[in-house]
Design an enzyme around this catalytic site. Structure first.
Site, PDB file in Angstrom:
ATOM      1  N   ASP A 135       0.788  -1.227   0.000  1.00  0.00           N
ATOM      2  CA  ASP A 135       0.000   0.000   0.000  1.00  0.00           C
ATOM      3  C   ASP A 135       0.829   1.291   0.000  1.00  0.00           C
ATOM      4  OD1 ASP A 135      -2.434   1.355  -0.007  1.00  0.00           O
ATOM      5  OD2 ASP A 135      -2.489   1.533   2.162  1.00  0.00           O
ATOM      6  N   CYS A 191     -19.895  -5.870 -12.735  1.00  0.00           N
ATOM      7  CA  CYS A 191     -20.879  -4.994 -12.106  1.00  0.00           C
ATOM      8  C   CYS A 191     -22.212  -4.986 -12.851  1.00  0.00           C
ATOM      9  CB  CYS A 191     -20.346  -3.569 -12.028  1.00  0.00           C
ATOM     10  SG  CYS A 191     -19.000  -3.357 -10.850  1.00  0.00           S
ATOM     11  N   CYS A 194     -25.646  -2.729 -12.137  1.00  0.00           N
ATOM     12  CA  CYS A 194     -25.706  -2.319 -10.728  1.00  0.00           C
ATOM     13  C   CYS A 194     -24.936  -1.014 -10.519  1.00  0.00           C
ATOM     14  CB  CYS A 194     -25.123  -3.409  -9.834  1.00  0.00           C
ATOM     15  SG  CYS A 194     -25.111  -2.973  -8.069  1.00  0.00           S
ATOM     16  N   CYS A 197     -23.314   1.384  -5.364  1.00  0.00           N
ATOM     17  CA  CYS A 197     -22.219   2.106  -4.720  1.00  0.00           C
ATOM     18  C   CYS A 197     -22.246   3.579  -5.091  1.00  0.00           C
ATOM     19  CB  CYS A 197     -20.869   1.489  -5.083  1.00  0.00           C
ATOM     20  SG  CYS A 197     -20.543   1.374  -6.861  1.00  0.00           S
ATOM     21  N   CYS A 201     -23.160   6.774  -2.108  1.00  0.00           N
ATOM     22  CA  CYS A 201     -22.124   7.690  -1.627  1.00  0.00           C
ATOM     23  C   CYS A 201     -22.753   9.011  -1.194  1.00  0.00           C
ATOM     24  CB  CYS A 201     -21.083   7.943  -2.713  1.00  0.00           C
ATOM     25  SG  CYS A 201     -19.780   9.086  -2.178  1.00  0.00           S
ATOM     26  N   CYS A 217     -14.383  12.586  -1.364  1.00  0.00           N
ATOM     27  CA  CYS A 217     -14.429  11.280  -0.697  1.00  0.00           C
ATOM     28  C   CYS A 217     -14.205  11.416   0.809  1.00  0.00           C
ATOM     29  CB  CYS A 217     -13.368  10.369  -1.321  1.00  0.00           C
ATOM     30  SG  CYS A 217     -13.221   8.755  -0.526  1.00  0.00           S
ATOM     31  N   CYS A 244     -14.108   5.161   5.354  1.00  0.00           N
ATOM     32  CA  CYS A 244     -15.539   4.991   5.057  1.00  0.00           C
ATOM     33  C   CYS A 244     -15.723   3.638   4.365  1.00  0.00           C
ATOM     34  CB  CYS A 244     -16.016   6.124   4.151  1.00  0.00           C
ATOM     35  SG  CYS A 244     -17.746   5.992   3.635  1.00  0.00           S
ATOM     36  N   CYS A 247     -19.434   2.493   0.193  1.00  0.00           N
ATOM     37  CA  CYS A 247     -19.512   1.979  -1.183  1.00  0.00           C
ATOM     38  C   CYS A 247     -19.150   0.501  -1.255  1.00  0.00           C
ATOM     39  CB  CYS A 247     -18.625   2.800  -2.125  1.00  0.00           C
ATOM     40  SG  CYS A 247     -16.854   2.640  -1.853  1.00  0.00           S
ATOM     41  N   CYS A 251     -22.298  -3.103  -1.812  1.00  0.00           N
ATOM     42  CA  CYS A 251     -21.998  -3.926  -2.986  1.00  0.00           C
ATOM     43  C   CYS A 251     -22.572  -5.335  -2.814  1.00  0.00           C
ATOM     44  CB  CYS A 251     -20.487  -3.999  -3.196  1.00  0.00           C
ATOM     45  SG  CYS A 251     -19.986  -5.091  -4.550  1.00  0.00           S
TER      46      CYS A 251
END
Length: 377
Positions: A135, A191, A194, A197, A201, A217, A244, A247, A251
């Protein structure tokens, strides 16, 4: 016996990783989209993402490791159920994203990846070069993970495994090893029509499917943004104070998320999941560090977290927060004073006018003065 992708994945399972894939060390197929994203300024104040040296690394992994031939991508589940949903949604508490409920994942994954890299060297029986990332490297991690077969990129820009959801951490080993067999890239998207998400938000952070505007965001603002948060957005933050999950939670694939076996990621204390806002508002540098030691929250300074708690308190609008907010009008941090003023106005409205006027008279920081002027305007 030569190393194969199959043997590597078997070793990954032995080290406790839930997912593993092997792909050639090539540029990400989403590189052009990433560059367009930067050009549009959607990365906000994350200037490091647009730095020339980092862009060069994303263009060619050999800039990171000259001998790079392959990329080994792993996934480690962090999903944990917290039985008391009422606690999470309690406006008197500050909500923390589920990936940060346990110990700092950077340390947990990095140590295990280093062990993995040592195993590769032992098995290769020759000198090889490896570079481990969790990361923090200049990699388009989710795109490379998709190329390694770990899932597809959803409309919320998250990597989604069709049988595990998206509650897993990603780590990589860039290696000089070359494999004859590689994993097939996962299909581009599953997806379909759909768009849950995007609709869920609260700050409308997705200007279009598969594109995130970090400037709107909640996760970006509560973690990456070290300055004043746009007044326009604050009332949409609810009680989120670090990250957060919205989203992801909405799903449909998230219903397949597997509970983690990694005890380091389990929530062992409600105060690590949803601490009381009044406790955060009253925190000192020492008490904050003690409460969140060895967790991802340790990477955020106390003044940022108190700022976030002020916003949550402004959305709570409860008189129990008032004494603490008044005290924070005298905080050493201008960031805290400015957001405490906003929260006090949200809670007391016109009854806070004298307090805010007094703050304005003694305040030397232009940003705080501007905050008060906007409130009293």
């Amino acid at each position: 016996m030569p190393l194969t992708a199959a043997s590597v994945k078997s070793a990954a399972r032995g080290l406790g990783f839930n997912l593993c894939g092997v792909t050639p060390a090539r540029p990400s197929p989403t590189l052009k989209a990433y560059l367009r994203w930067i050009e549009r300024g959607l990365h906000g104040e994350m200037g490091y993402m647009a730095r020339g040296d980092r862009v060069r690394r994303r263009r060619d992994l050999r800039t990171i490791l000259p001998s790079a031939k392959s990329l080994i991508v792993v996934g480690l589940d962090y999903f944990a159920r917290f039985a008391d949903e009422e606690t999470l949604s309690d406006p008197a508490r500050g909500r923390i994203a589920s990936y940060a409920w346990g110990l700092d994942y950077h340390n947990v994954l990095a140590l295990r990846l280093e062990q993995f890299a040592e195993w590769l060297g032992d098995q290769a029986r020759r000198a090889i070069q490896n570079k481990v990332y969790v990361d923090t490297g200049a990699l388009l991690e989710r795109s490379h993970a998709q190329q390694a077969g770990l899932g597809f990129i959803g409309k919320n820009t998250m990597l989604i495994h069709p049988r595990r959801g998206s509650s897993f951490f990603i780590g990589e080993i860039i290696t000089s090893l070359e494999f004859d067999d590689h994993d097939e890239p996962h299909r581009e998207t599953m997806c379909g029509t759909c768009a849950r998400c995007l609709a869920a938000c609260p700050t409308d952070a997705f200007p279009e499917p598969y594109v995130l505007d970090a400037r709107r965001c909640i996760s970006y603002h509560t973690i990456e943004n070290k300055g004043f948060i746009d007044r326009e957005l604050r009332s949409s933050f609810g009680n989120w104070i670090f990250g957060c999950d919205i989203c992801m939670d909405v799903c449909p694939f998230q219903r397949f998320a597997e509970e983690t076996d990694e005890v380091a990621f389990l929530p062992f204390d409600v105060e690590r999941v949803a601490p009381k806002l009044t406790e955060i508002l009253m925190s000192t540098e020492d008490s904050y560090r003690a409460q969140f030691r060895r967790t991802p929250l340790e990477r955020v300074k106390r003044e940022q977290m108190v700022r976030n708690a002020c916003i949550a308190a402004g959305n709570w609008q409860d008189e129990r927060a008032i004494p603490h907010l008044i005290q924070l009008l005298y905080d050493a941090s201008a960031l805290v004073r400015g957001h405490a003023a906003w929260a006090l106005w949200r809670t007391m409205e016109l009854d806070s006018s004298k307090l805010l006027s007094d703050l304005h008279r003694r305040e030397e920081d232009a940003r705080v003065r501007g905050e008060v002027e906007a409130l009293l305007g």
